[in-house]
Design an enzyme around this catalytic site. Structure first.
Site, PDB file in Angstrom:
ATOM      1  N   GLU A 176      22.902  32.484 -68.879  1.00 14.49           N
ATOM      2  CA  GLU A 176      21.794  33.044 -68.067  1.00 14.49           C
ATOM      3  C   GLU A 176      21.592  34.532 -68.576  1.00 14.49           C
ATOM      4  O   GLU A 176      22.353  35.228 -68.825  1.00 14.49           O
ATOM      5  CB  GLU A 176      22.661  33.215 -66.715  1.00 14.49           C
ATOM      6  CG  GLU A 176      22.829  31.828 -65.884  1.00 14.49           C
ATOM      7  CD  GLU A 176      23.573  32.008 -64.727  1.00 14.49           C
ATOM      8  OE1 GLU A 176      23.504  31.178 -63.797  1.00 14.49           O
ATOM      9  OE2 GLU A 176      24.275  33.049 -64.405  1.00 14.49           O
TER      10      GLU A 176
ATOM     11  N   THR B  31      32.104  26.601 -64.285  1.00 11.21           N
ATOM     12  CA  THR B  31      31.187  25.379 -63.887  1.00 11.21           C
ATOM     13  C   THR B  31      30.534  24.886 -64.839  1.00 11.21           C
ATOM     14  O   THR B  31      29.300  24.829 -64.903  1.00 11.21           O
ATOM     15  CB  THR B  31      30.257  26.141 -62.896  1.00 11.21           C
ATOM     16  OG1 THR B  31      29.499  27.313 -63.526  1.00 11.21           O
ATOM     17  CG2 THR B  31      31.039  26.828 -61.618  1.00 11.21           C
TER      18      THR B  31
ATOM     19  N   ASN C  39      21.976  36.789 -61.117  1.00 13.88           N
ATOM     20  CA  ASN C  39      23.123  36.578 -59.969  1.00 13.88           C
ATOM     21  C   ASN C  39      23.078  37.431 -59.059  1.00 13.88           C
ATOM     22  O   ASN C  39      23.750  37.373 -57.952  1.00 13.88           O
ATOM     23  CB  ASN C  39      24.298  36.827 -60.550  1.00 13.88           C
ATOM     24  CG  ASN C  39      24.549  35.678 -61.772  1.00 13.88           C
ATOM     25  OD1 ASN C  39      25.141  34.594 -61.594  1.00 13.88           O
ATOM     26  ND2 ASN C  39      24.225  35.710 -63.215  1.00 13.88           N
TER      27      ASN C  39
ATOM     28  N   THR D  67      24.093  32.105 -51.171  1.00  9.33           N
ATOM     29  CA  THR D  67      24.846  31.018 -50.971  1.00  9.33           C
ATOM     30  C   THR D  67      24.248  30.204 -49.778  1.00  9.33           C
ATOM     31  O   THR D  67      23.181  30.804 -49.133  1.00  9.33           O
ATOM     32  CB  THR D  67      26.308  31.497 -50.419  1.00  9.33           C
ATOM     33  OG1 THR D  67      26.321  32.247 -49.364  1.00  9.33           O
ATOM     34  CG2 THR D  67      27.185  31.852 -51.538  1.00  9.33           C
TER      35      THR D  67
ATOM     36  N   LYS E 185      26.246  20.609 -68.881  1.00  9.65           N
ATOM     37  CA  LYS E 185      25.380  21.569 -68.254  1.00  9.65           C
ATOM     38  C   LYS E 185      26.040  22.694 -68.079  1.00  9.65           C
ATOM     39  O   LYS E 185      27.476  22.581 -68.160  1.00  9.65           O
ATOM     40  CB  LYS E 185      24.950  21.027 -66.786  1.00  9.65           C
ATOM     41  CG  LYS E 185      26.141  20.520 -65.903  1.00  9.65           C
ATOM     42  CD  LYS E 185      26.745  21.602 -65.145  1.00  9.65           C
ATOM     43  CE  LYS E 185      25.602  22.129 -64.177  1.00  9.65           C
ATOM     44  NZ  LYS E 185      26.530  23.418 -63.439  1.00  9.65           N
TER      45      LYS E 185
END
Length: 296
Positions: free
Chosen positions: A160, A73, A291, A296, A62
């Site tokens: 992305e 990540t 983004n 958060t 992923k």
């Protein structure tokens, strides 16, 4: 972390264990974040050390943003039923990762949350691969590396906001390390990536990134060449040849840049040498939106 919720769901996860394709697909979907599709591959292979055995290799991963070595990540789990000792397993994985998951970049950002694991249970039998001198080690390395490359490419294809899948091939370097540094620098250049999104054959930005790659001694300015290589098998479009700009066929350049897949070929000199390949994507308005809207 909400430990109570996690602990409460462990029995549910256990009861859902299985070995079918659907079980693997469910797990691949479960680890997705901003991914737009689950990334799951499998293949069968043979080893000369066990001619009567057929082995399997399955992997899922992923990641769609914050992707740049060392993996960022990104999660990757690879499993095989080949008989491999733990020490050999680590060596095989490290070599495979260098040419795959550590040769991709989406946005140049990294984090500490990266893991690629390789598990081997030996269930298919055959002689144990215990070290680099064991029969079957070289073939296992080739199979694992090719598989890891294909899996890593899926991450880039799902970058992305990406509209292009870009292969960066740097050749004629004095060392593999030099070639990889140049390829990595081009891959994370915002100016290169935005030019690709804008379908602009801007070799100057590619050359600029080549020039500021840190710690590289392989670049010979008067011998450096830059080309676009179409994926349809047609001839490369030469943009810079031996340090001199070519008269670019803008219609041909536009045709090449209209395609989803593109290769950038950079020759650092006229001498033969080492080659490195990196995979990246372009920067689009959608990347900024994804983004910029994140909270958060």
């Amino acid at each position: 972390l909400p430990l109570k919720r996690i602990i409460h769901k462990i029995p549910v996860a256990y009861s859902g264990l299985g070995s079918t394709h659907q079980h693997w697909l469910s797990a691949a979907r479960a680890i997705c974040t901003t991914d737009t599709f689950p990334k799951l591959l499998s293949r069968s292979f043979a080893l000369p050390s066990a001619p009567d055995a057929t082995y399997s290799l399955v992997g899922m991963t992923k990641g769609a943003g914050m992707i740049h070595p060392n993996m960022a990540t990104l999660l990757g789990i690879l499993c095989t039923d080949a008989p491999i000792a733990p020490s050999a397993l680590q060596a095989l994985l490290s070599a495979a990762i260098d040419k795959s998951f550590n040769s991709i970049s989406i946005d140049g950002d990294t984090s500490t949350n990266d893991t690629v694991a390789l598990l081997a249970n030996g269930a298919a039998g055959g002689p144990l691969i215990a070290s680099a001198s064991s029969p079957g080690y070289v073939e296992m390395q080739q199979t694992l590396t090719a598989f890891a490359v294909d899996l890593a490419k899926l991450v880039v294809r799902d970058g992305e906001g990406a509209t292009k899948f870009v292969t960066i091939r740097v050749t004629n370097a004095a060392s593999y390390a030099d070639a990889k540094k140049v390829a990595s620098t081009i891959a994370r250049s915002p100016l290169v990536k935005t030019a690709l999104y804008g379908k602009d054959a801007n070799w100057g930005r590619i050359l600029c990134a080549t020039g500021y790659a840190e710690g590289v001694d392989s670049v010979v300015p008067a011998e450096t060449s830059v080309s676009f290589v179409p994926t349809d098998g047609s001839a490369e479009l030469k943009l810079l040849v031996r340090g001199e700009p070519e008269k670019v066929d803008e219609a041909r350049a536009a045709e090449i840049l209209e395609a989803e897949d593109l290769e950038i070929l950079v020759r650092l000199s006229e001498r033969g040498g080492e080659e490195a390949i990196y995979w990246t994507c372009d920067f689009s308005h959608e990347y900024v939106t994804i983004n910029g809207d994140y909270r958060t």
